[in-house]
Design an enzyme around this catalytic site. Structure first.
Site, short mmCIF file in Angstrom:
data_model
loop_
_atom_site.label_atom_id
_atom_site.label_comp_id
_atom_site.label_asym_id
_atom_site.label_seq_id
_atom_site.Cartn_x
_atom_site.Cartn_y
_atom_site.Cartn_z
CB SER A 147 4.71 -3.93 26.17
OG SER A 147 3.97 -5.24 25.33
CE1 TYR A 160 4.04 -1.86 21.02
CE2 TYR A 160 5.10 -3.71 22.16
CZ TYR A 160 3.50 -3.10 22.18
OH TYR A 160 2.82 -2.33 22.79
#
Length: 310
Positions: A147, A160
């Protein structure tokens, strides 16, 4: 010499986790369009059913129900993919979940669920598939979905971003190990994509149900729908295909992150204690620790790609 790139894709097979919706389905569509066979593995049967219909690939598509945190289940899925298509050449470790909010609200269950899927699920993919890819000797390509949060981590995304940073580092470490053996490794770092990750809580196991983010999730969901600002699954799927064809180490999407990526690099560079003298013996003895040749090669690769785009 073994082919070092996987640019010859037609007729080869890809295995994509989280492959039945969002980014994974976008990758499946792109690779199917490149004349590959695709196995989409996903925890949700309803998504597998709708994805199979959307792909409309006939015998070139295999849909398998898979919990990436279950190693025995993963081995069974790998066996099924090989039974159907034979050798698998492209592995996309894409399955992912997310919770966001203040770090102090996180429970052990929040950490265990996100890390279990995003990091351990990726590890399970590597341990299950890498020996099989190396065994057939025809080369391969591994793409870990990381990401932009791994490259530009911000407050409120601790769990995350930590997991995504780990799966990106995995590719940076594996790339110099495996490239000469014919297996290319890439870290795919997208920004916001139209996906179902916001619904990931529906697959959260009861044993990890205790969360500190119930109220934060309600506020986030009430904050509005911004999907119109996000890239589509087809756009990011094509970006992954492009990255595979170009052997890119970093497959990035959104230009909006440029300043953040640059500033992070500049901050790290500025923090290096260059005022201290180097120890020549230390540097010579552990030379391989001080730079990653795969990253050096990536600079040249990206400069070459940019030159062809001018």
């Amino acid at each position: 010499m073994m082919e070092r790139s996987m640019q010859n894709l037609p007729g080869k097979t890809a295995f994509i986790t989280g492959g039945a919706s969002g980014i994974g389905l976008g990758i499946a569509k792109a690779l199917l369009g490149a004349d590959m066979n695709v196995t989409i593995a996903d925890i949700r049967q309803d998504h597998l059913d709708s994805a199979t219909a959307e792909l409309d690939g006939g015998d070139r598509v295999l849909a398998l129900k898979l919990d990436v945190t279950d190693r025995a289940d993963y081995a069974r899925a790998a066996d099924a993919a090989q039974a159907r298509f034979g050798k698998v050449h492209v592995l996309c470790n894409n399955a992912g979940v997310a919770v966001v909010g203040p770090t102090e609200l996180a429970t052990f269950a929040d950490w265990d669920w996100v890390m279990g899927v995003n990091l351990t699920g990726t590890i399970n993919g590597i341990v299950t598939w890498l020996p099989r890819i190396l065994a057939h000797g025809e080369g391969g390509h591994i793409v870990n979905t990381s990401s932009m949060s791994a490259l530009v981590p911000v407050g409120g995304t601790t769990i995350y971003s930590s997991g995504k940073a780990a799966v990106a580092a995995m590719m940076e470490c594996m790339r110099p190990e495996l490239e000469e053996r014919g297996v290319i490794c890439s870290a795919f770092c997208p920004g916001a994509v139209q996906s179902n990750i916001a619904e990931a809580g529906k697959t959260r196991p009861d044993s990890l149900a205790e969360t500190g983010y119930a109220e934060a999730d309600k506020r986030r969901q009430a904050g509005g729908n911004f999907a119109h600002l996000y890239q589509t699954k087809e756009e990011v799927g094509q970006r992954v295909l492009q990255g595979i064809l170009a052997d890119e180490l970093y497959i990035l999407t959104h230009s909006e992150f440029l300043t953040g990526v640059r500033e992070r690099g500049e901050a790290m560079t500025a923090a290096v204690q260059t005022q201290l003298p180097e120890n020549p013996e230390y540097k010579a003895t552990f030379d391989r620790l001080f730079r990653n040749p795969a990253i050096t090669d990536e600079i040249a690769r990206q400069n070459s790609i940019r030159a062809t785009q001018v």
